[in-house]
Design a protein around this motif. Structure first.
Motif, short mmCIF file in Angstrom:
data_model
loop_
_atom_site.label_atom_id
_atom_site.label_comp_id
_atom_site.label_asym_id
_atom_site.label_seq_id
_atom_site.Cartn_x
_atom_site.Cartn_y
_atom_site.Cartn_z
N ARG A 89 -14.72 -68.02 30.59
CA ARG A 89 -14.66 -69.12 29.64
C ARG A 89 -16.03 -69.75 29.54
NH1 ARG A 89 -8.79 -71.94 31.25
NH2 ARG A 89 -7.54 -70.13 30.61
N VAL A 90 -16.39 -70.15 28.35
CA VAL A 90 -17.74 -70.67 28.13
C VAL A 90 -17.67 -71.97 27.36
CG1 VAL A 90 -20.05 -70.12 27.32
CG2 VAL A 90 -18.49 -68.25 27.92
N LEU A 91 -18.28 -73.00 27.90
CA LEU A 91 -18.33 -74.32 27.25
C LEU A 91 -19.77 -74.69 26.95
CD1 LEU A 91 -16.43 -77.51 27.70
CD2 LEU A 91 -18.82 -77.63 28.41
N PHE A 92 -20.00 -75.27 25.79
CA PHE A 92 -21.32 -75.87 25.58
C PHE A 92 -21.18 -77.38 25.52
CE2 PHE A 92 -20.22 -75.17 21.02
CZ PHE A 92 -20.56 -76.40 20.47
N MET A 93 -22.15 -78.06 26.10
CA MET A 93 -22.17 -79.52 26.13
C MET A 93 -23.57 -80.01 25.88
SD MET A 93 -21.85 -80.21 30.27
CE MET A 93 -22.35 -81.93 30.20
N ASP A 94 -23.69 -81.24 25.39
CA ASP A 94 -24.99 -81.80 25.07
C ASP A 94 -25.73 -82.26 26.31
OD1 ASP A 94 -24.56 -81.32 22.39
OD2 ASP A 94 -23.85 -83.35 21.95
N ALA A 95 -27.06 -82.17 26.24
CA ALA A 95 -27.90 -82.54 27.38
C ALA A 95 -27.90 -84.05 27.65
CB ALA A 95 -29.33 -82.06 27.15
N ASP A 96 -27.46 -84.84 26.66
CA ASP A 96 -27.50 -86.29 26.85
C ASP A 96 -26.30 -86.82 27.63
OD1 ASP A 96 -25.43 -86.13 25.03
OD2 ASP A 96 -26.51 -87.10 23.39
N TYR A 97 -25.38 -85.94 27.99
CA TYR A 97 -24.21 -86.30 28.80
C TYR A 97 -23.34 -87.35 28.10
CZ TYR A 97 -21.55 -86.41 33.17
OH TYR A 97 -20.56 -86.29 34.12
N ALA A 98 -23.15 -87.19 26.80
CA ALA A 98 -22.31 -88.11 26.04
C ALA A 98 -20.85 -87.99 26.45
CB ALA A 98 -22.47 -87.85 24.54
N VAL A 99 -20.47 -86.79 26.92
CA VAL A 99 -19.11 -86.54 27.40
C VAL A 99 -19.19 -86.25 28.90
CG1 VAL A 99 -17.08 -85.06 27.25
CG2 VAL A 99 -18.38 -85.61 25.18
N PRO A 100 -18.50 -87.01 29.73
CA PRO A 100 -18.55 -86.76 31.18
C PRO A 100 -17.93 -85.42 31.54
CG PRO A 100 -16.87 -88.41 30.65
CD PRO A 100 -17.66 -88.19 29.39
N ILE A 101 -18.47 -84.75 32.52
CA ILE A 101 -18.05 -83.41 32.88
C ILE A 101 -16.59 -83.36 33.32
CG2 ILE A 101 -18.82 -83.64 35.28
CD1 ILE A 101 -18.92 -80.48 33.01
N GLU A 102 -16.06 -84.47 33.82
CA GLU A 102 -14.66 -84.48 34.26
C GLU A 102 -13.70 -84.17 33.11
OE1 GLU A 102 -17.08 -86.65 37.12
OE2 GLU A 102 -16.88 -86.82 34.94
N GLU A 103 -14.15 -84.33 31.87
CA GLU A 103 -13.31 -84.04 30.71
C GLU A 103 -13.04 -82.55 30.56
OE1 GLU A 103 -12.16 -86.67 28.04
OE2 GLU A 103 -12.16 -87.23 30.17
#
Length: 242
Positions: A89-103
């Motif tokens: 499984r592959v997730l992309f997330m923004d470098a500014d950490y707008a969404v906490p990783i716990e999500e």
């Protein structure tokens, strides 16, 4: 095989990539599945690559730092990382950490239910938006959503949140077909997913607006570019089908 890959596109992020890596790596280190973090520098001109490569945690997931030149756009960075990620499984997330990783537990649950793609939404019941965007951006976003729905038939209320997870099969298929490198790659990928019969699920997310965005549309010309890109999606793909 690696269970989860997290792709982080980065452009001149030396000032905040460490915090994002710290939070992400700390969380992943506590999980009972294998993982990796893939940072993709989109032609950064600062010390993003050196800072990211200098970060490590004993016992934590592998951190791979990739880079290319020149700067080509967020869409290119995400595509570059998604096609090189090794996880099931592959997730992309923004470098500014707008969404906490716990999500991340939420998209994992969506894929557990048989979906191929899981996208975060700030517009769903249950979403928490801690800091809102300024009025001009908010208005532009509403207009964008209306046009996106009319032009592409995409009914998801939030296509731009930078927190999306894919099965490896869906990621490699969809991102190998991606042709736009601007921020409009999100609706392009979702349009392709519908065309190719993938199941897309949504989940409410906790999100905070982060100032000093690396993607700024501070003029009419830049705003119009977004809409021009949106209209290009069908054109560049023709009648893409299974």
């Amino acid at each position: 095989m690696v269970k989860l890959s997290i792709v982080i596109p980065a452009y001149n992020e030396e000032d905040r990539i460490v915090r994002t890596l710290e939070k992400t790596v700390d969380y992943l280190s506590a999980q009972d599945y294998s993982s990796e973090v893939v940072v993709v520098s989109d032609g950064s001109k600062d010390n993003t690559v050196a800072v990211a490569r200098g970060y490590s945690k004993e016992g934590g997931p592998e951190i791979r730092v990739l880079e290319y030149f020149p700067n080509r756009g967020k869409g290119c960075a995400v595509q570059y990382g998604m096609l090189r990620a090794q996880g099931e499984r592959v997730l992309f997330m923004d470098a500014d950490y707008a969404v906490p990783i716990e999500e991340i537990v939420k998209p994992m649950e969506v894929l557990d239910k048989g979906f191929d793609v899981a996208i975060a939404s700030r517009a769903m019941t249950g979403a928490v938006v801690k800091e809102t965007q300024n009025l001009p951006r908010a208005v532009s976003a509403k207009v964008y959503k209306i046009i996106q729905r009319l032009v592409l038939g995409i009914r998801h209320p939030d296509t731009q949140c930078g927190f999306k997870m894919f099965t490896q099969k869906a990621a490699r298929d969809l991102f190998s077909r991606q042709k736009l490198h601007s921020v409009i790659f999100d609706p392009e990928i979702l349009w392709l997913a519908r065309q190719r019969g993938y199941k897309v699920g949504e989940f409410p997310v906790v999100w905070s607006h982060v100032e000093d965005s690396r993607i700024v549309y501070d003029s009419l010309a830049k705003s119009l570019f977004v809409f021009q890109e949106l209209f290009r999606i069908r054109k560049v793909h023709g009648s893409e089908k299974n």
